[in-house]
Design a protein around this motif. Sequence first.
Motif, PDB file in Angstrom:
ATOM      1  N   ALA A   1     -27.935  33.145 -69.279  1.00 56.51           N
ATOM      2  CA  ALA A   1     -26.843  33.954 -69.824  1.00 56.51           C
ATOM      3  C   ALA A   1     -25.547  33.160 -69.754  1.00 56.51           C
ATOM      4  CB  ALA A   1     -26.701  35.258 -69.041  1.00 56.51           C
ATOM      5  N   ILE A   2     -24.863  33.070 -70.877  1.00 52.59           N
ATOM      6  CA  ILE A   2     -23.521  32.495 -70.873  1.00 52.59           C
ATOM      7  C   ILE A   2     -22.567  33.609 -70.452  1.00 52.59           C
ATOM      8  CG2 ILE A   2     -21.761  31.282 -72.181  1.00 52.59           C
ATOM      9  CD1 ILE A   2     -24.427  29.755 -71.893  1.00 52.59           C
ATOM     10  N   THR A   3     -21.986  33.467 -69.291  1.00 48.85           N
ATOM     11  CA  THR A   3     -21.073  34.488 -68.793  1.00 48.85           C
ATOM     12  C   THR A   3     -19.641  33.985 -69.000  1.00 48.85           C
ATOM     13  OG1 THR A   3     -21.250  33.669 -66.500  1.00 48.85           O
ATOM     14  CG2 THR A   3     -22.748  35.444 -67.180  1.00 48.85           C
ATOM     15  N   SER A   4     -18.938  33.676 -67.945  1.00 47.96           N
ATOM     16  CA  SER A   4     -17.545  33.235 -68.015  1.00 47.96           C
ATOM     17  C   SER A   4     -17.074  33.013 -66.583  1.00 47.96           C
ATOM     18  CB  SER A   4     -16.676  34.330 -68.665  1.00 47.96           C
ATOM     19  OG  SER A   4     -15.302  34.086 -68.473  1.00 47.96           O
ATOM     20  N   VAL A   5     -16.007  32.260 -66.414  1.00 51.88           N
ATOM     21  CA  VAL A   5     -15.387  32.222 -65.087  1.00 51.88           C
ATOM     22  C   VAL A   5     -14.990  33.637 -64.657  1.00 51.88           C
ATOM     23  CG1 VAL A   5     -14.573  29.841 -65.115  1.00 51.88           C
ATOM     24  CG2 VAL A   5     -13.143  31.643 -66.123  1.00 51.88           C
ATOM     25  N   HIS A   6     -14.831  34.527 -65.637  1.00 48.28           N
ATOM     26  CA  HIS A   6     -14.460  35.908 -65.318  1.00 48.28           C
ATOM     27  C   HIS A   6     -15.659  36.742 -64.864  1.00 48.28           C
ATOM     28  CE1 HIS A   6     -10.592  34.733 -66.599  1.00 48.28           C
ATOM     29  NE2 HIS A   6     -10.982  34.504 -67.829  1.00 48.28           N
ATOM     30  N   GLU A   7     -16.828  36.120 -64.771  1.00 46.52           N
ATOM     31  CA  GLU A   7     -17.921  36.697 -63.992  1.00 46.52           C
ATOM     32  C   GLU A   7     -17.542  36.698 -62.515  1.00 46.52           C
ATOM     33  OE1 GLU A   7     -22.322  35.410 -62.326  1.00 46.52           O
ATOM     34  OE2 GLU A   7     -21.471  34.283 -64.006  1.00 46.52           O
ATOM     35  N   HIS A   8     -16.674  35.774 -62.123  1.00 51.16           N
ATOM     36  CA  HIS A   8     -16.331  35.568 -60.720  1.00 51.16           C
ATOM     37  C   HIS A   8     -14.895  35.964 -60.379  1.00 51.16           C
ATOM     38  CE1 HIS A   8     -20.102  33.405 -60.301  1.00 51.16           C
ATOM     39  NE2 HIS A   8     -19.784  32.718 -61.381  1.00 51.16           N
ATOM     40  N   GLN A   9     -13.984  35.825 -61.327  1.00 55.03           N
ATOM     41  CA  GLN A   9     -12.577  36.099 -61.080  1.00 55.03           C
ATOM     42  C   GLN A   9     -12.007  36.916 -62.234  1.00 55.03           C
ATOM     43  OE1 GLN A   9     -10.734  35.415 -58.393  1.00 55.03           O
ATOM     44  NE2 GLN A   9     -12.373  34.354 -57.304  1.00 55.03           N
TER      45      GLN A   9
ATOM     46  N   ILE B   1     -40.628  32.800 -64.271  1.00 54.54           N
ATOM     47  CA  ILE B   1     -39.466  32.833 -65.153  1.00 54.54           C
ATOM     48  C   ILE B   1     -38.205  32.689 -64.304  1.00 54.54           C
ATOM     49  CG2 ILE B   1     -38.144  34.207 -66.809  1.00 54.54           C
ATOM     50  CD1 ILE B   1     -40.812  35.686 -67.408  1.00 54.54           C
ATOM     51  N   THR B   2     -37.394  31.689 -64.609  1.00 50.40           N
ATOM     52  CA  THR B   2     -36.115  31.545 -63.927  1.00 50.40           C
ATOM     53  C   THR B   2     -35.024  32.193 -64.772  1.00 50.40           C
ATOM     54  OG1 THR B   2     -35.483  29.413 -64.890  1.00 50.40           O
ATOM     55  CG2 THR B   2     -36.869  29.365 -62.914  1.00 50.40           C
ATOM     56  N   VAL B   3     -34.014  32.731 -64.084  1.00 51.37           N
ATOM     57  CA  VAL B   3     -32.903  33.400 -64.762  1.00 51.37           C
ATOM     58  C   VAL B   3     -31.604  32.913 -64.119  1.00 51.37           C
ATOM     59  CG1 VAL B   3     -31.951  35.603 -65.541  1.00 51.37           C
ATOM     60  CG2 VAL B   3     -34.403  35.430 -65.014  1.00 51.37           C
ATOM     61  N   ASN B   4     -30.740  32.342 -64.921  1.00 51.04           N
ATOM     62  CA  ASN B   4     -29.494  31.772 -64.418  1.00 51.04           C
ATOM     63  C   ASN B   4     -28.340  32.081 -65.355  1.00 51.04           C
ATOM     64  OD1 ASN B   4     -30.312  30.009 -61.988  1.00 51.04           O
ATOM     65  ND2 ASN B   4     -31.775  29.355 -63.559  1.00 51.04           N
ATOM     66  N   ALA B   5     -27.128  31.925 -64.841  1.00 48.36           N
ATOM     67  CA  ALA B   5     -25.916  32.078 -65.635  1.00 48.36           C
ATOM     68  C   ALA B   5     -25.184  30.751 -65.707  1.00 48.36           C
ATOM     69  CB  ALA B   5     -25.010  33.140 -65.024  1.00 48.36           C
TER      70      ALA B   5
ATOM     71  N   ALA C   1     -28.800  31.668 -60.011  1.00 45.54           N
ATOM     72  CA  ALA C   1     -27.556  30.934 -59.773  1.00 45.54           C
ATOM     73  C   ALA C   1     -26.582  31.131 -60.923  1.00 45.54           C
ATOM     74  CB  ALA C   1     -27.845  29.441 -59.602  1.00 45.54           C
ATOM     75  N   SER C   2     -25.312  30.958 -60.628  1.00 45.34           N
ATOM     76  CA  SER C   2     -24.279  30.956 -61.664  1.00 45.34           C
ATOM     77  C   SER C   2     -23.551  29.628 -61.586  1.00 45.34           C
ATOM     78  CB  SER C   2     -23.302  32.116 -61.476  1.00 45.34           C
ATOM     79  OG  SER C   2     -22.308  32.099 -62.478  1.00 45.34           O
TER      80      SER C   2
ATOM     81  N   LEU D   1     -22.985  41.385 -65.905  1.00 40.98           N
ATOM     82  CA  LEU D   1     -23.998  40.461 -66.402  1.00 40.98           C
ATOM     83  C   LEU D   1     -24.426  39.496 -65.305  1.00 40.98           C
ATOM     84  CD1 LEU D   1     -25.701  39.387 -68.693  1.00 40.98           C
ATOM     85  CD2 LEU D   1     -23.697  38.156 -69.560  1.00 40.98           C
ATOM     86  N   GLY D   2     -23.471  39.070 -64.482  1.00 38.73           N
ATOM     87  CA  GLY D   2     -23.837  38.215 -63.353  1.00 38.73           C
ATOM     88  C   GLY D   2     -24.791  38.909 -62.399  1.00 38.73           C
ATOM     89  N   GLY D   3     -24.560  40.195 -62.145  1.00 38.30           N
ATOM     90  CA  GLY D   3     -25.472  40.953 -61.297  1.00 38.30           C
ATOM     91  C   GLY D   3     -26.835  41.132 -61.931  1.00 38.30           C
ATOM     92  N   LEU D   4     -26.863  41.354 -63.241  1.00 39.28           N
ATOM     93  CA  LEU D   4     -28.135  41.469 -63.955  1.00 39.28           C
ATOM     94  C   LEU D   4     -28.946  40.183 -63.833  1.00 39.28           C
ATOM     95  CD1 LEU D   4     -30.063  42.946 -65.902  1.00 39.28           C
ATOM     96  CD2 LEU D   4     -28.656  42.076 -67.803  1.00 39.28           C
TER      97      LEU D   4
END
Length: 267
Positions: free
Chosen positions: A142-150, A181-185, A240-241, A165-168
């Motif tokens: 998943a392409i998230t954003s630095v705003h997944e964190h801040q 299956i691996t899942v990362n951001a 991981a993100s 989305l980061g929690g998902l």
Amino acid sequence: MSSDFSPRHAIVTASDSGIGAATAIALAEAGLDVGITWHSDEAGANRTADAVRARGGRAVVTRFDATDLENAASVIEALADELGGVDVFVNNAGGGSGGPLLDLDLAGWRQDIGLNLDGAFIGMQAAARRMIAADRGGRIIAITSVHEHQPRVGSAAYVAAKHGLGGLVKTMAQELGASGITVNAVAPGEIATPMNDMESEDAEETHRPGIPLGRPGKAEEIAAVVAFLASPAASYVTGASWAVDGGMLQMGPQAGSHLVSDDWREG
């Protein structure tokens, strides 16, 4: 999950330009066929497809609306059928309208949540189901954003969706690990893309004193990290993100203690 994973088919949503297009091309360079989706820029998607084919990959193009929650899964299913499967799924579709929290109405809130979180859930779930049925393992990114964190002033719905989305991603990593299956951001910072009124070549010419590396990133720099996470080499990376932000997230206390005005409060 072992390093025997050998991906052949990838789907990259919103791959008509920017990060999505660069990712589709990077995956083609790694030897994958790529499903390319577009929402409003069909010509851009076809340019991405031409670039994939120029690198020896097969490209399939379709329109995908991540906010069409009733039909989004069926679009991913049909695209996987036409490709011959999906080993790698990159959820790149996203965006935000922004505005002060007190001015945000429910429709605006739902639009951003629908695009960035609901649509991502539907696409990632559909891909996961296909991967489990194929029993070959898989990669979901998943392409998230630095705003997944801040957070960011003026982006309440977008920030909430990216946090969600980061929690998902983390929960999917727990549940799907037993199926190989691996899942990362991947969490980009400021990237020189058309969405930001820039192209990759503008990154080197644009100075950003608040970013340790001193410039915006390039779409290709995000794509390179995605391609690694999609590869056999990333077999033990899940949940991981990966912040790809030139060090932006490390600047919180440093930037906070050095701001000289309250302008930031206006977004």
